[in-house]
Design a protein around this motif. Sequence first.
Motif, PDB file in Angstrom:
ATOM      1  N   THR A   1       0.633  -1.164   0.045  1.00 29.27           N
ATOM      2  CA  THR A   1      -0.057  -0.039  -0.080  1.00 29.27           C
ATOM      3  C   THR A   1       0.720   1.131  -0.100  1.00 29.27           C
TER       4      THR A   1
ATOM      5  N   ALA B   1       1.350   4.008  -2.856  1.00 29.63           N
ATOM      6  CA  ALA B   1       1.026   5.485  -2.671  1.00 29.63           C
ATOM      7  C   ALA B   1       2.185   6.426  -3.135  1.00 29.63           C
TER       8      ALA B   1
ATOM      9  N   ARG C   1       0.890  10.043  -3.913  1.00 24.23           N
ATOM     10  CA  ARG C   1      -0.303  10.084  -2.728  1.00 24.23           C
ATOM     11  C   ARG C   1       0.175  10.742  -1.595  1.00 24.23           C
TER      12      ARG C   1
ATOM     13  N   VAL D   1      -2.408   8.126   3.792  1.00 24.97           N
ATOM     14  CA  VAL D   1      -2.254   6.606   3.574  1.00 24.97           C
ATOM     15  C   VAL D   1      -2.082   5.797   4.460  1.00 24.97           C
TER      16      VAL D   1
END
Length: 230
Positions: free
Chosen positions: A33, A37, A42, A47
């Motif tokens: 994840t 990101a 991101r 996140v």
Amino acid sequence: MQRSRGWATGWNLARIAVAVLIVVAVVAQFVSTLGEAVARGRDTTTVIANFFSFFTILSNVSAAVVLVLLGVRFLVRGRRLKVDPPALATVLAWVSTYMIVTGIVYNLLLRGLPLQPETVGWSNEILHVWGPLFLLLDVCLGPNRRRLRWTAALGAAVFPIAWIVYTLLRAPLVTNPTTGAPFWYPYPFLDPSTGGWGSVAGYIVVIAVAIVALAVGVVAIGRARGIRPH
């Protein structure tokens, strides 16, 4: 019903092994994840906060901690066939409930949804299927379970209620790092933009009732197995 020392030893080793497997699954998903990101530019702080705002992650991490505590405690105390202390037995009943709920909700409501690119398939199955299944088996087969009072089942509702309040208060304040939407809900059934607040309220009531009912069932099984403190 008490189990033999060999059975208890084997089961507690299995508890530790499953806890390690859960931790590995959580770490693998977290790395994936976070990597996605970073690759897509991101907001990594959001996140990370979102990752640890999933009920699935919180339930699995809690279950792993309790399983390790149970397993290590049994082994270092000479593998004695004595019931778990009240606090640990109560928390075990709670995390067992949360994990069973996680498995049920995922497989009934979320199983058919498309997975995100960063989702690690085997990790997803451990966290939503195999971990919950082991905790269910632990309720039925695990050694040294204590006969808890019925009031212990009510305590199981405290954490989910706190999590729901946290989620609904936080969600409108967070920009979705994937879509850019001015809100972020960890699960579609909590998102009022998809079905309205009536639908959200309905799901919350059903899940809350299910959690208490399952907690009562977990306590009932422990009591029926006749495990009493010495």
